[in-house]
Design an enzyme around this catalytic site. Structure first.
Site, PDB file in Angstrom:
ATOM      1  N   HIS A 186      -2.856 -10.358 -11.754  1.00 30.79           N
ATOM      2  CA  HIS A 186      -1.826  -9.350 -11.992  1.00 30.79           C
ATOM      3  C   HIS A 186      -0.466 -10.039 -11.979  1.00 30.79           C
ATOM      4  O   HIS A 186      -0.210 -10.874 -11.122  1.00 30.79           O
ATOM      5  CB  HIS A 186      -1.897  -8.310 -10.861  1.00 30.79           C
ATOM      6  N   ASP A 220      -7.856   0.832  -4.541  1.00 32.61           N
ATOM      7  CA  ASP A 220      -6.403   1.005  -4.675  1.00 32.61           C
ATOM      8  C   ASP A 220      -5.879  -0.023  -5.666  1.00 32.61           C
ATOM      9  O   ASP A 220      -5.923  -1.218  -5.396  1.00 32.61           O
ATOM     10  CB  ASP A 220      -5.712   0.835  -3.313  1.00 32.61           C
ATOM     11  N   LEU A 221      -5.377   0.447  -6.777  1.00 31.85           N
ATOM     12  CA  LEU A 221      -4.998  -0.427  -7.887  1.00 31.85           C
ATOM     13  C   LEU A 221      -4.038  -1.535  -7.456  1.00 31.85           C
ATOM     14  O   LEU A 221      -2.977  -1.257  -6.888  1.00 31.85           O
ATOM     15  CB  LEU A 221      -4.360   0.432  -8.996  1.00 31.85           C
ATOM     16  N   ASP A 222      -4.422  -2.786  -7.728  1.00 31.20           N
ATOM     17  CA  ASP A 222      -3.578  -3.965  -7.480  1.00 31.20           C
ATOM     18  C   ASP A 222      -3.129  -4.105  -6.026  1.00 31.20           C
ATOM     19  O   ASP A 222      -2.064  -4.642  -5.755  1.00 31.20           O
ATOM     20  CB  ASP A 222      -2.343  -3.964  -8.403  1.00 31.20           C
ATOM     21  N   GLU A 223      -3.933  -3.606  -5.083  1.00 22.97           N
ATOM     22  CA  GLU A 223      -3.531  -3.718  -3.684  1.00 22.97           C
ATOM     23  C   GLU A 223      -4.562  -4.435  -2.825  1.00 22.97           C
ATOM     24  O   GLU A 223      -4.489  -4.405  -1.603  1.00 22.97           O
ATOM     25  CB  GLU A 223      -3.231  -2.322  -3.117  1.00 22.97           C
TER      26      GLU A 223
END
Length: 279
Positions: A186, A220-223
């Site tokens: 990301h 949890d998106l991009d976490e």
């Protein structure tokens, strides 16, 4: 002789290192590499030990299992020669896939890649030029696509899913079932530019540094827990296209490093973060 990597994770307590070295000695092993760390927050102890031994894998598993059993550890054993198997998921952008295939072909990335899966047909020629099966899921809905991926994971004994600029969000269920086995790349800026055209947003705000983060995927998106990051300094003269090019370069390097760390059993998930043992 067998060249083995053993990883251990448990709550920290006295005597673990001694028990490990004694067990390796008992299995006629000679330690080549050993790294350990205690996380001060969770008090988790993690250790990666590489050794050569005249014993069989079954013997080593039995001796170490007995010698370390009282610590109730999570243990994994892998002969170095036995490479991890990875599925790569892509969309249209080729830079990360290209780098992974190139490094694997050079022998610098110790993984086997049985297939590349995509929600577009664009990267078929690139994939097949490396004699790897390309699976085009264009038009498939999320459920059909994920069930096909699950089937492949079982059939091909897959250890890792690599999202190499895969522009689809995986279902929470899929992420939970494969926790610690999906790596994503990301772009990461300060501030964090969300949504479309992040490099253009960054250019509009005059950023002086851009970067990328490789992390495990969670619902949890991009976490998810971060594995590797890198940055580059840029100047006011850089165009959005310059930023995209610099970003691509960082993304491919960071993703390949994270995959290599995973392939060599160097990553431990401790709480919400990782411990990564590098030489």
């Amino acid at each position: 002789s067998v060249d083995l990597i053993v990883t251990l994770q448990c709550k920290d307590q006295p005597g673990i290192v001694h028990a490990m070295t004694s067990s390796v000695l008992e299995s006629r092993g000679n330690i080549i590499e050993n790294q350990q760390f205690t996380d001060p927050t969770t008090l988790d102890f993690v250790m990666r030990t590489r050794f050569e031994t005249e014993s069989s894998l079954a013997e080593v598993e039995k001796i170490l299992g007995t010698g370390l059993g009282r610590f109730n550890p999570k243990l994994s054993f892998r002969p170095v020669a036995q490479k991890k198997r990875a599925l790569i998921l892509v969309t249209k952008e080729s830079h990360c896939l290209r780098d992974l295939l190139y490094l694997q072909e050079l022998g610098e990335l110790p993984i086997e890649i049985p297939a590349v899966i995509s929600n577009h047909g664009d990267l078929r020629a690139l994939t097949e030029s490396h004699s790897i099966k390309f699976i085009d899921q264009s038009g498939a809905d999320k459920q059909a696509s994920e069930s096909q991926i699950r089937k492949l994971i079982t059939e091909e004994k897959i250890d890792l899913i690599i999202l190499a600029r895969y522009m689809q969000v995986l279902s929470s269920e899929f992420c939970n079932d494969l926790a610690g086995k999906i790596i994503n790349i990301h772009h990461s800026f300060l501030p964090g530019f969300k949504g479309a055209k992040p490099y253009h947003q960054a250019h509009d705000r005059g950023v002086k540094i851009i970067g990328a983060t490789a992390h495990f995927v969670t619902k949890d998106l991009d976490e998810g827990p971060i594995i590797d990051q890198d940055v580059a300094h840029v100047s006011h003269a850089a165009t959005p296209e310059d930023l995209i090019a610099t970003g691509r370069d960082i993304e491919r390097r960071v993703l390949s490093r994270a995959v290599k760390d995973f392939a060599e059993d160097r990553i431990f998930i401790v709480g919400a973060k990782t411990v990564v043992f590098r030489n």
